[in-house]
Design an enzyme around this catalytic site. Sequence first.
Site, PDB file in Angstrom:
ATOM      1  CG  ASN A   1     101.853  17.525 -82.814  1.00  6.94           C
ATOM      2  OD1 ASN A   1     102.527  17.006 -83.718  1.00  6.94           O
ATOM      3  ND2 ASN A   1     102.372  18.338 -81.910  1.00  6.94           N
TER       4      ASN A   1
ATOM      5  CE  LYS B   1     103.547  16.297 -78.889  1.00  8.74           C
ATOM      6  NZ  LYS B   1     103.890  16.835 -77.598  1.00  8.74           N
TER       7      LYS B   1
ATOM      8  CG  HIS C   1     104.172  22.198 -80.913  1.00  4.95           C
ATOM      9  ND1 HIS C   1     104.976  21.840 -79.860  1.00  4.95           N
ATOM     10  CD2 HIS C   1     103.002  21.534 -80.747  1.00  4.95           C
ATOM     11  CE1 HIS C   1     104.310  20.986 -79.085  1.00  4.95           C
ATOM     12  NE2 HIS C   1     103.104  20.787 -79.603  1.00  4.95           N
TER      13      HIS C   1
ATOM     14  CD  GLU D   1     106.707  19.009 -78.231  1.00 11.05           C
ATOM     15  OE1 GLU D   1     106.669  18.568 -79.389  1.00 11.05           O
ATOM     16  OE2 GLU D   1     105.991  18.566 -77.313  1.00 11.05           O
TER      17      GLU D   1
ATOM     18  CD  GLU E   1      99.442  22.695 -78.170  1.00 12.82           C
ATOM     19  OE1 GLU E   1      98.798  21.650 -78.193  1.00 12.82           O
ATOM     20  OE2 GLU E   1     100.595  22.796 -78.608  1.00 12.82           O
TER      21      GLU E   1
ATOM     22  N   GLY F   1     102.351  17.089 -72.684  1.00 13.66           N
ATOM     23  CA  GLY F   1     103.067  15.834 -72.465  1.00 13.66           C
ATOM     24  C   GLY F   1     103.368  15.548 -70.999  1.00 13.66           C
TER      25      GLY F   1
ATOM     26  CB  SER G   1      97.786  16.448 -70.650  1.00 17.89           C
ATOM     27  OG  SER G   1      99.211  16.451 -70.573  1.00 17.89           O
TER      28      SER G   1
HETATM   29  C1  PEP Z   1     100.871  18.802 -78.353  1.00 19.83           C
HETATM   30  O1  PEP Z   1     101.853  18.224 -78.755  1.00 19.83           O
HETATM   31  O2  PEP Z   1     100.451  19.766 -78.992  1.00 19.83           O
HETATM   32  C2  PEP Z   1     100.226  18.336 -77.130  1.00 19.83           C
HETATM   33  C3  PEP Z   1      99.244  19.037 -76.646  1.00 19.83           C
HETATM   34  O3  PEP Z   1     100.710  17.179 -76.554  1.00 19.83           O
HETATM   35  P1  PEP Z   1     100.023  16.310 -75.379  1.00 19.83           P
HETATM   36  O4  PEP Z   1      98.566  16.126 -75.757  1.00 19.83           O
HETATM   37  O5  PEP Z   1     100.764  15.020 -75.366  1.00 19.83           O
HETATM   38  O6  PEP Z   1     100.157  17.083 -74.122  1.00 19.83           O
END
Ligand code: PEP
Length: 251
Positions: free
Chosen positions: A9, A11, A95, A97, A167, A173, A213
């Site tokens: 992703n 972003k 997601h 976010e 997630e 992040g 992460s």
């Molecule tokens: C994501 O954006 O779905 C995500 C898991 O980000 P990160 O790997 O940076 O934590």
Amino acid sequence: MRKPIIAGNWKLNKTIAEAEELAAALVADLADVRDTEVIIAPVYTALSRVAEILENSPIQLAAQNCYPQETGAYTGEVSPLMLKDAGCSAVIIGHSERRQLLEETDQLINLKVKKTLETGLLAILCVGETLEERENGEMLEVLTAQIKGSLADLTSDQMADLVIAYEPVWAIGTGKTASNEQAQEAHSFIRGLIQGLFDPETAAACRILYGGSVKPDNVDGLMAQDDIDGALVGGASLKIEDFSRIVRFGQ
Ligand code: PEP
């Protein structure tokens, strides 16, 4: 029996030229990968250019969002039909976010899932609890509400084209990954929910990705868990070496 998926992703990152450069590097680097499905999700503006670069490669293209209508007076939105036209075969939906910053509800996410599946694209549905919810002991309740709400009215047949990404919001992040055991516990719980909502075959076939992460140094342990079928990768998907290593987990 469940083919792993590693999805990146991107972003809100990369200009069109930068996206083309990263996509071309991935095509070259991952040409020999057969046993894992690889998906990348650039920003809307780069989709059709990246689609051209991916044309003869096994890497699939996803969008990071969609709107649950085909066409019409929906200023600023992009439909699954338009995404298919741009070369996408998948869409990330719900997601955290978007749930947090744009207040997306499970009801809206459910409409997006349905429209995505109707259009013949793979839906990558994201769910996950916040730190506060986990600390209050509400994790299972939150996951149940998100899964039930987002998958309302779907059939087992439709579930063949849907992937779930667990997630935990506190791990996205932040550099904090769920432990292998925490992730496995959540994945196994989600698979149980799918079994209850649909049937044992649908649950056994459903791919559940972990996101939060994921990095080269933790992917192997996560992927060794029984109910973890892949990863949705944010930050590390922007670095060619890291993403390639994650795709080649366990090697
Ligand atoms: C994501 O954006 O779905 C995500 C898991 O980000 P990160 O790997 O940076 O934590």
